[in-house]
Design a protein around this motif. Structure first.
Motif, PDB file in Angstrom:
ATOM      1  N   THR A 218     -39.977  87.087  34.087  1.00  0.00           N
ATOM      2  CA  THR A 218     -38.912  87.911  34.518  1.00  0.00           C
ATOM      3  C   THR A 218     -38.106  87.076  35.759  1.00  0.00           C
ATOM      4  O   THR A 218     -37.298  87.631  35.990  1.00  0.00           O
ATOM      5  N   ALA A 219     -38.508  85.765  35.799  1.00  0.00           N
ATOM      6  CA  ALA A 219     -37.708  84.782  36.672  1.00  0.00           C
ATOM      7  C   ALA A 219     -36.890  84.035  35.886  1.00  0.00           C
ATOM      8  O   ALA A 219     -35.532  83.886  36.130  1.00  0.00           O
ATOM      9  N   CYS A 220     -37.489  83.098  34.996  1.00  0.00           N
ATOM     10  CA  CYS A 220     -36.553  82.332  34.373  1.00  0.00           C
ATOM     11  C   CYS A 220     -36.268  82.567  32.862  1.00  0.00           C
ATOM     12  O   CYS A 220     -35.532  81.782  32.255  1.00  0.00           O
ATOM     13  N   ALA A 221     -36.878  83.849  32.346  1.00  0.00           N
ATOM     14  CA  ALA A 221     -36.615  84.325  31.029  1.00  0.00           C
ATOM     15  C   ALA A 221     -37.175  83.481  29.768  1.00  0.00           C
ATOM     16  O   ALA A 221     -36.878  83.653  28.644  1.00  0.00           O
ATOM     17  N   ARG A 222     -37.976  82.556  30.140  1.00  0.00           N
ATOM     18  CA  ARG A 222     -38.737  81.809  29.180  1.00  0.00           C
ATOM     19  C   ARG A 222     -39.436  82.822  28.334  1.00  0.00           C
ATOM     20  O   ARG A 222     -40.228  83.664  28.774  1.00  0.00           O
ATOM     21  N   VAL A 223     -39.614  82.707  26.966  1.00  0.00           N
ATOM     22  CA  VAL A 223     -40.302  83.369  25.999  1.00  0.00           C
ATOM     23  C   VAL A 223     -41.667  82.705  25.952  1.00  0.00           C
ATOM     24  O   VAL A 223     -41.688  81.874  25.266  1.00  0.00           O
ATOM     25  N   TYR A 224     -42.687  83.551  25.581  1.00  0.00           N
ATOM     26  CA  TYR A 224     -43.888  83.082  24.952  1.00  0.00           C
ATOM     27  C   TYR A 224     -44.600  84.184  24.096  1.00  0.00           C
ATOM     28  O   TYR A 224     -44.289  85.117  23.659  1.00  0.00           O
ATOM     29  N   TRP A 225     -45.286  83.417  23.173  1.00  0.00           N
ATOM     30  CA  TRP A 225     -46.150  83.976  22.060  1.00  0.00           C
ATOM     31  C   TRP A 225     -47.471  83.137  21.852  1.00  0.00           C
ATOM     32  O   TRP A 225     -47.612  82.025  22.372  1.00  0.00           O
ATOM     33  N   ARG A 226     -48.276  83.749  20.909  1.00  0.00           N
ATOM     34  CA  ARG A 226     -49.508  83.003  20.283  1.00  0.00           C
ATOM     35  C   ARG A 226     -49.115  81.985  19.312  1.00  0.00           C
ATOM     36  O   ARG A 226     -49.277  82.189  18.300  1.00  0.00           O
ATOM     37  N   GLY A 227     -48.589  80.823  19.814  1.00  0.00           N
ATOM     38  CA  GLY A 227     -48.343  79.763  18.994  1.00  0.00           C
ATOM     39  C   GLY A 227     -49.430  78.737  18.609  1.00  0.00           C
ATOM     40  O   GLY A 227     -50.687  79.210  18.801  1.00  0.00           O
ATOM     41  N   ALA A 228     -49.120  77.505  18.264  1.00  0.00           N
ATOM     42  CA  ALA A 228     -50.035  76.691  17.700  1.00  0.00           C
ATOM     43  C   ALA A 228     -51.191  76.204  18.627  1.00  0.00           C
ATOM     44  O   ALA A 228     -52.326  75.860  18.427  1.00  0.00           O
ATOM     45  N   HIS A 229     -50.763  76.338  20.065  1.00  0.00           N
ATOM     46  CA  HIS A 229     -51.536  75.767  21.070  1.00  0.00           C
ATOM     47  C   HIS A 229     -52.271  76.763  21.809  1.00  0.00           C
ATOM     48  O   HIS A 229     -53.041  76.574  22.724  1.00  0.00           O
ATOM     49  N   HIS A 230     -52.347  77.925  21.305  1.00  0.00           N
ATOM     50  CA  HIS A 230     -52.904  79.240  21.805  1.00  0.00           C
ATOM     51  C   HIS A 230     -54.534  78.968  21.917  1.00  0.00           C
ATOM     52  O   HIS A 230     -55.066  79.464  22.871  1.00  0.00           O
ATOM     53  N   ALA A 231     -54.906  78.420  20.751  1.00  0.00           N
ATOM     54  CA  ALA A 231     -56.604  78.441  20.884  1.00  0.00           C
ATOM     55  C   ALA A 231     -56.963  77.377  22.081  1.00  0.00           C
ATOM     56  O   ALA A 231     -57.830  77.598  22.522  1.00  0.00           O
ATOM     57  N   ARG A 232     -56.250  76.242  22.192  1.00  0.00           N
ATOM     58  CA  ARG A 232     -56.523  75.361  23.283  1.00  0.00           C
ATOM     59  C   ARG A 232     -56.590  76.002  24.544  1.00  0.00           C
ATOM     60  O   ARG A 232     -57.397  75.924  25.311  1.00  0.00           O
ATOM     61  N   LEU A 233     -55.479  76.839  24.735  1.00  0.00           N
ATOM     62  CA  LEU A 233     -55.176  77.526  26.095  1.00  0.00           C
ATOM     63  C   LEU A 233     -56.147  78.748  26.261  1.00  0.00           C
ATOM     64  O   LEU A 233     -56.821  78.821  27.319  1.00  0.00           O
ATOM     65  N   GLU A 234     -56.498  79.322  25.197  1.00  0.00           N
ATOM     66  CA  GLU A 234     -57.603  80.233  25.127  1.00  0.00           C
ATOM     67  C   GLU A 234     -58.946  79.755  25.612  1.00  0.00           C
ATOM     68  O   GLU A 234     -59.843  80.571  26.520  1.00  0.00           O
ATOM     69  N   ALA A 235     -59.167  78.564  25.241  1.00  0.00           N
ATOM     70  CA  ALA A 235     -60.412  77.905  25.499  1.00  0.00           C
ATOM     71  C   ALA A 235     -60.490  77.670  27.131  1.00  0.00           C
ATOM     72  O   ALA A 235     -61.560  77.805  27.619  1.00  0.00           O
ATOM     73  N   ILE A 236     -59.345  77.067  27.697  1.00  0.00           N
ATOM     74  CA  ILE A 236     -59.136  76.862  29.027  1.00  0.00           C
ATOM     75  C   ILE A 236     -59.440  78.229  30.008  1.00  0.00           C
ATOM     76  O   ILE A 236     -60.410  78.361  30.783  1.00  0.00           O
ATOM     77  N   VAL A 237     -58.891  79.388  29.298  1.00  0.00           N
ATOM     78  CA  VAL A 237     -59.064  80.668  29.938  1.00  0.00           C
ATOM     79  C   VAL A 237     -60.502  81.183  30.092  1.00  0.00           C
ATOM     80  O   VAL A 237     -60.990  81.530  31.008  1.00  0.00           O
ATOM     81  N   ALA A 238     -61.095  81.027  28.657  1.00  0.00           N
ATOM     82  CA  ALA A 238     -62.370  81.618  28.621  1.00  0.00           C
ATOM     83  C   ALA A 238     -63.418  80.833  29.403  1.00  0.00           C
ATOM     84  O   ALA A 238     -64.158  81.593  30.169  1.00  0.00           O
ATOM     85  N   GLY A 239     -63.221  79.535  29.440  1.00  0.00           N
ATOM     86  CA  GLY A 239     -64.385  78.800  30.388  1.00  0.00           C
ATOM     87  C   GLY A 239     -64.104  79.188  31.818  1.00  0.00           C
ATOM     88  O   GLY A 239     -65.043  79.268  32.611  1.00  0.00           O
ATOM     89  N   ALA A 240     -62.663  79.347  32.339  1.00  0.00           N
ATOM     90  CA  ALA A 240     -62.702  79.752  33.885  1.00  0.00           C
ATOM     91  C   ALA A 240     -63.294  81.027  34.132  1.00  0.00           C
ATOM     92  O   ALA A 240     -63.878  80.908  35.071  1.00  0.00           O
ATOM     93  N   LEU A 241     -62.876  81.901  33.111  1.00  0.00           N
ATOM     94  CA  LEU A 241     -63.520  83.359  33.374  1.00  0.00           C
ATOM     95  C   LEU A 241     -64.880  83.476  33.528  1.00  0.00           C
ATOM     96  O   LEU A 241     -65.502  84.048  34.042  1.00  0.00           O
TER      97      LEU A 241
END
Length: 253
Positions: A218-241
């Protein structure tokens, strides 16, 4: 006329084990004595031997709690303890400011929904400390000198130089509320759901064809989707949670 020379007071200092990193090698591991000037406060004495006050919890003088402003006197024993974890910072909401050397950590904190400002240019210690005070943000840095600046509102030393360990340090020390996938990793703005039609002009043809779920900053208008790096990011999130979500709290008194 006779001049009386007053001996400078000698005190005995003991530091918690987690603070030994900041001490000279010959002062680590055991109590040591120190001659003071008789006018400097406990806080000044502690910082003079290398320990930023951001890393100090309770100060005890002869076994009794004492403020950092107290001036020690001859023969006193001073015990310097580390901060308690999780550390509560007065004045919610809990927000952070990271210096130029902590870019990867900043992006991972934003990934977890933690309000994290980051300076990707070296704007100088004075400006960083001033921003910390103006925005009431906890300044994270590996620069000990920066953490000793008087303008700081609050700060913390980042002990590791590895992003994975740095993230665990911050989450374990401050227990911020985690809200993954809610902040822009580029600018820290909040994300909102976006339909494909509204962001279509910003997408490559292959992305438009392969993905249907999008979010936009909502600030810079950058768009996000579940791309090629999503699995790596999901692992970081899951570990932190898994490790830190039960500790998450408002971060204030």
């Amino acid at each position: 006329m006779l001049t009386t020379v007053t001996a400078r007071p000698r005190i005995r200092l003991t530091f918690a084990a987690d603070l030994h990193l900041f001490l000279a090698p010959d002062r680590r591991g055991a109590p040591f004595s120190l001659v003071t000037d008789g006018t400097s406060s406990l806080g000044h004495v502690v910082e003079a031997v290398g320990v930023p006050l951001t890393e100090v919890g309770e100060l005890l003088v002869d076994g009794r709690p004492a403020p950092a402003a107290q001036v020690p006197t001859a023969g006193q024993s001073v015990e310097v303890r580390g901060v308690q974890r999780p550390q509560r910072v007065p004045g919610a909401p809990l927000r952070f400011l990271l210096d130029v050397h902590l870019g990867t950590l900043a992006r991972r904190m934003r990934l977890l929904g933690v309000d994290t400002a980051y300076e990707n240019e070296d704007i100088g210690d004075a400006a960083l400390a001033t921003r910390s005070a103006a925005e009431r943000r906890v300044l994270l840095s590996r620069d000990r000198g920066l953490l000793r600046r008087r303008e700081l509102w609050a700060g913390a030393y980042v002990y590791s130089d590895r992003p994975d360990e740095q993230l665990r340090e911050v989450l374990g020390r401050f227990a911020p509320v985690l809200a993954p996938w809610t902040r822009c990793s580029a600018c820290n703005g909040l994300l909102a759901e976006a339909d494909k039609e509204s962001v279509g002009e910003q997408l490559e043809h292959g992305t438009r064809r392969s993905y249907d779920v999008f979010a936009q900053c909502t600030a810079c208008a950058r768009v996000y989707w579940r791309g090629a790096h999503h699995a790596r990011l999901e692992a970081i999130v899951a570990g932190a949670l898994r490790e830190f979500a039960p500790l998450s709290g408002p971060g204030d008194d």
